[in-house]
Scaffold this active site. Structure first.
Site, PDB file in Angstrom:
ATOM      1  N   HIS A  41     -65.900   0.721 -49.395  1.00 49.78           N
ATOM      2  CA  HIS A  41     -66.409   0.715 -47.958  1.00 49.78           C
ATOM      3  C   HIS A  41     -66.950  -0.932 -47.537  1.00 49.78           C
ATOM      4  CE1 HIS A  41     -69.928   1.873 -50.094  1.00 49.78           C
ATOM      5  NE2 HIS A  41     -70.460   1.365 -49.003  1.00 49.78           N
TER       6      HIS A  41
ATOM      7  N   HIS B  57     -79.741  -6.261 -49.607  1.00 45.64           N
ATOM      8  CA  HIS B  57     -79.022  -5.773 -48.705  1.00 45.64           C
ATOM      9  C   HIS B  57     -79.892  -6.285 -47.542  1.00 45.64           C
ATOM     10  CE1 HIS B  57     -76.928  -2.096 -50.596  1.00 45.64           C
ATOM     11  NE2 HIS B  57     -76.401  -2.143 -49.377  1.00 45.64           N
TER      12      HIS B  57
ATOM     13  N   HIS C 128     -76.332  -1.230 -40.890  1.00 45.37           N
ATOM     14  CA  HIS C 128     -76.788  -0.259 -42.053  1.00 45.37           C
ATOM     15  C   HIS C 128     -78.221  -0.086 -42.261  1.00 45.37           C
ATOM     16  CE1 HIS C 128     -76.016   2.236 -45.468  1.00 45.37           C
ATOM     17  NE2 HIS C 128     -76.287   1.291 -46.337  1.00 45.37           N
TER      18      HIS C 128
ATOM     19  N   ASP D 273     -70.316  -2.248 -45.570  1.00 47.94           N
ATOM     20  CA  ASP D 273     -71.693  -2.016 -44.864  1.00 47.94           C
ATOM     21  C   ASP D 273     -71.867  -3.093 -43.695  1.00 47.94           C
ATOM     22  OD1 ASP D 273     -72.033  -0.467 -46.859  1.00 47.94           O
ATOM     23  OD2 ASP D 273     -73.712  -1.446 -47.603  1.00 47.94           O
TER      24      ASP D 273
ATOM     25  N   GLU E 191     -68.560  -2.688 -51.124  1.00 47.99           N
ATOM     26  CA  GLU E 191     -68.945  -1.966 -52.361  1.00 47.99           C
ATOM     27  C   GLU E 191     -67.989  -0.933 -52.952  1.00 47.99           C
ATOM     28  OE1 GLU E 191     -73.976  -1.886 -51.342  1.00 47.99           O
ATOM     29  OE2 GLU E 191     -72.602  -0.469 -50.532  1.00 47.99           O
TER      30      GLU E 191
END
Length: 227
Positions: A52, A167, A58, A54, A179
């Site tokens: 997926h 992040h 997020h 981000d 990721e």
């Protein structure tokens, strides 16, 4: 070989691994040919399921959502950061960053941890040190992928330790993070052989989302050898 497309995505299946606390995944028949004339799956999963991407949103409500980002953020020439020699739960330092980073480049972080997919060992992956994330942002890179559960350390079972340091650096610079990639070892070997590599990490277009599952693909061309 010429041009080869490498699938860097894990399949979405019922009961597949998820980040601790994320929604469990269920993919079951909703309609069948026998009963309704068509096959249709019913899906239950979180936005951070499987391979997926981000979006910056997020980790911060004020940052761009998935559908507010340009498509160019999800594709480009790729460079591999080879961290496959590191032991579990090790911070990946900036000394391993490859040459040639810059705006538009997709940085793929190969930890080798995809080999542990589906086991508890998968939680113990190496992760980006905050200073490495800072160096990535400083280089102009705004697209980062990793073959692990997170760019930050995943807490071991029963632990309350939690960090989103990498992040926050990356998303704070409006970078996107892919990721749960897989197969980055082959991409690393292609880079070592001097092949030209492009990566595409296009997520499904969930409106206003924090992220979404993606079909990640590397295009390897040994006819365009880099010097």
């Amino acid at each position: 070989m010429g041009v080869e497309l490498l699938d860097l995505s894990v399949p979405i299946t019922t009961g597949m691994p998820v980040y601790p606390g994320d929604p469990e995944v269920e993919a079951v028949p909703a309609l069948t040919v026998a009963e309704a004339g068509v096959n249709v799956l019913r899906l239950h999963m979180g936005s951070q399921t499987g391979t997926h991407v981000d979006a910056p949103f997020h980790i911060d409500d004020s940052l761009p959502r998935l559908d507010e980002l340009p498509l160019t953020r999800f594709t480009g020439p790729a460079a591999v950061m080879d961290a496959r020699s590191l032991p579990p739960r090790t911070a990946i330092g900036p000394d391993l960053l490859p040459a040639g980073l810059g705006p538009g480049v997709v940085l793929l972080v190969a930890t080798g941890w995809s080999r542990h997919w589906g086991s508890e060992e998968y939680l113990g992956h190496p992760y980006l040190a905050p200073e490495t994330a800072e160096a990535i942002v400083g280089s102009g890179v705004r697209t980062v992928g990793i073959d692990a559960l997170s760019v930050d350390p995943t807490p071991p079972p029963g632990s309350e330790e939690f960090s989103l340091a990498a992040h926050r650096v990356l998303c704070g610079a409006e970078a996107v993070i892919a990721e749960n990639l897989t197969g980055l070892g082959r991409v690393a070997e292609a880079q070592r052989a001097g092949c030209a590599i492009e990566a595409s990490l296009f997520p499904i277009p969930l409106a206003g989302a924090d992220g979404a599952p993606a079909r990640a693909v590397a295009r390897v061309d040994d006819r365009a050898v880099l010097v």
